[in-house]
Design a protein around this motif. Structure first.
Motif, PDB file in Angstrom:
ATOM      1  N   CYS A   1       0.839  -1.211   0.000  1.00  0.00           N
ATOM      2  CA  CYS A   1       0.000   0.000   0.000  1.00  0.00           C
ATOM      3  C   CYS A   1       0.868   1.254   0.000  1.00  0.00           C
ATOM      4  O   CYS A   1       0.631   2.217   0.751  1.00  0.00           O
ATOM      5  N   SER A   2       1.906   1.216  -0.825  1.00  0.00           N
ATOM      6  CA  SER A   2       2.927   2.271  -0.798  1.00  0.00           C
ATOM      7  C   SER A   2       2.747   3.317  -1.883  1.00  0.00           C
ATOM      8  O   SER A   2       3.636   4.158  -2.063  1.00  0.00           O
ATOM      9  N   ARG A   3       1.632   3.304  -2.567  1.00  0.00           N
ATOM     10  CA  ARG A   3       1.469   4.246  -3.676  1.00  0.00           C
ATOM     11  C   ARG A   3       0.071   4.857  -3.630  1.00  0.00           C
ATOM     12  O   ARG A   3      -0.918   4.154  -3.410  1.00  0.00           O
ATOM     13  N   ILE A   4      -0.007   6.154  -3.873  1.00  0.00           N
ATOM     14  CA  ILE A   4      -1.293   6.846  -3.930  1.00  0.00           C
ATOM     15  C   ILE A   4      -1.808   6.760  -5.366  1.00  0.00           C
ATOM     16  O   ILE A   4      -1.142   7.204  -6.303  1.00  0.00           O
ATOM     17  N   MET A   5      -3.012   6.192  -5.515  1.00  0.00           N
ATOM     18  CA  MET A   5      -3.554   5.980  -6.858  1.00  0.00           C
ATOM     19  C   MET A   5      -4.803   6.802  -7.143  1.00  0.00           C
ATOM     20  O   MET A   5      -5.272   6.818  -8.285  1.00  0.00           O
TER      21      MET A   5
END
Length: 393
Positions: free
Chosen positions: A359-363
């Motif tokens: 969950c390391s990326r803002i999408m």
């Protein structure tokens, strides 16, 4: 020298042979052929020689000629079957065996450039076939649910979201839900996007509900359950911002997936993060910054999760004890629609999947753009020209 001459019968003298040349008779000229001292043949045509040979055989007898032919036949037969040349006396059976047509037994080393080239070509071909097979593998269908209503930036929001969905690989179906009735302006926008869509209407009154999208989402859920649509359901509000990577990641979800969402506070002076904290794909905690929402079981934004649509119409597959329809509640406080809805789908975090890994990326972003006070022309068309006229200098 005395000679014995046999007298021919009259019948023989009168016999005539027609072979395309001359006849044969006992004339004095023909009698010279039997004289040993005579060397001259008055008639030397092929037919005359043939009949002369027949006459000699007849005079000397056929037996002598037969024995001579038989003698020479036996001599020729003897020479034909007799072997010529030298042969070894120690001939073996393998000497008479047919030749070995197999390739030579040469040991080919793996370092041989020819073998290495062939092995590399085979491996490359197998990898290409595997890539083709993976590309042919069908993708999961995405079911994107978007509630919309009549406001200033509605056309802009729908155009923007429609162009993003147009870039997503199919299969994808876009369910756009309006209130009370279908507007012609919205229908025209949906047709021009080039995305497969359903235009649904929510007939329930949403005036008493602060989150007017609750009944619209429930109308979309009923539509999915009624038609048994198979895919991944995602609630995409039209005023949010999404990346293409988000939609590709949705296809990796098996049951329920979640991810963090970046949000802009209503004061527009601070950005906060709300959503799952993950260890690879396991959800181990939640991001939250608002004290009023700390009582929630799951701290998730409405556009921060997605789930398998079969949960709605196939409860036995997922071991649901009850077959009650899943829908959003309009009786809960603002901000609790998400957690009360998720509690109907999963029991706890162990049944969730965090995407992307870690969950390391803002999408996607939730901007909270308030456009209620803006004025816009009906149908986005101006009935007359503007009253202000500027002169060109």
């Amino acid at each position: 020298m005395a000679s014995i001459r046999r007298t021919l019968s009259p019948a023989f003298h009168s016999r005539s042979y027609q072979n395309g040349a001359a006849g044969f008779s006992s004339s004095p000229s023909n009698k010279l052929l039997h004289n040993g001292n005579t060397k001259h043949f008055p008639s030397s045509t092929p037919s005359t020689l043939l009949f002369t040979a027949v006459n000699l055989i007849y005079r000397r007898g056929w037996r002598r000629s037969f024995y001579r032919c038989l003698f020479f036949f036996l001599i020729g037969l003897l020479f034909g079957i007799a072997p010529f040349g030298l042969m070894g006396t120690d001939s073996r059976a393998e000497d008479f065996a047919p030749p070995d047509l197999r390739p030579p037994h040469d040991d080919l080393l793996l370092e041989d450039p020819i073998v290495s080239y062939v092995a590399l070509g085979v491996n490359t071909r197998l990898e290409e076939q595997k890539e083709v097979a993976d590309s042919i593998k069908p993708l999961k269908q995405l079911i994107v649910v978007t509630p919309t209503y009549n406001r200033a930036f509605q056309a802009y929001f729908l155009h923007r979201l429609g162009q993003v969905l147009r870039l997503v690989k199919p299969p994808l179906v876009w369910i756009v839900v309006e209130e009370k009735t279908v507007s012609l302006e919205t229908a025209e926008i949906l047709r021009k996007t080039g995305v497969m869509y359903w235009h649904v209407v929510s007939t329930r009154n949403s005036s008493h509900v602060k989150d007017r999208g609750v009944h619209q989402r429930n109308a979309a859920l009923e539509h999915i359950e009624r038609h048994k649509l198979d895919g991944i359901v995602f609630f995409a509000d039209d005023d949010n911002v999404y990346t293409l990577g988000l939609f590709e990641s949705l296809r990796t979800i098996s049951r329920f997936g979640t991810w963090p969402v970046a949000m802009l506070e209503r004061s527009k002076n601070k950005a906060i993060l709300e959503g799952a904290v993950c260890n690879v794909s396991q959800v181990i905690g939640w991001h939250t910054n608002e004290k009023s929402k700390r009582l929630r079981r799951f701290h998730v934004d409405m556009s921060g999760f997605a789930f398998n649509s079969t949960i709605l119409w196939d409860p036995k597959r997922w071991g649901r004890p009850f077959s009650n329809p899943i829908h959003q509640l309009d009786t809960v406080k603002e901000g609790f629609q998400e957690t009360t809805f998720i509690e109907q789908i999963v029991e706890d975090e162990s049944q969730m999947e965090g995407i992307p890994p870690g969950c390391s990326r803002i999408m996607n972003w939730h901007l909270h753009l308030d456009t209620g006070a803006l004025v816009y022309p009906k149908g986005w068309q101006l009935q007359k020209n503007l009253e202000v006229t500027l002169s060109i200098k």
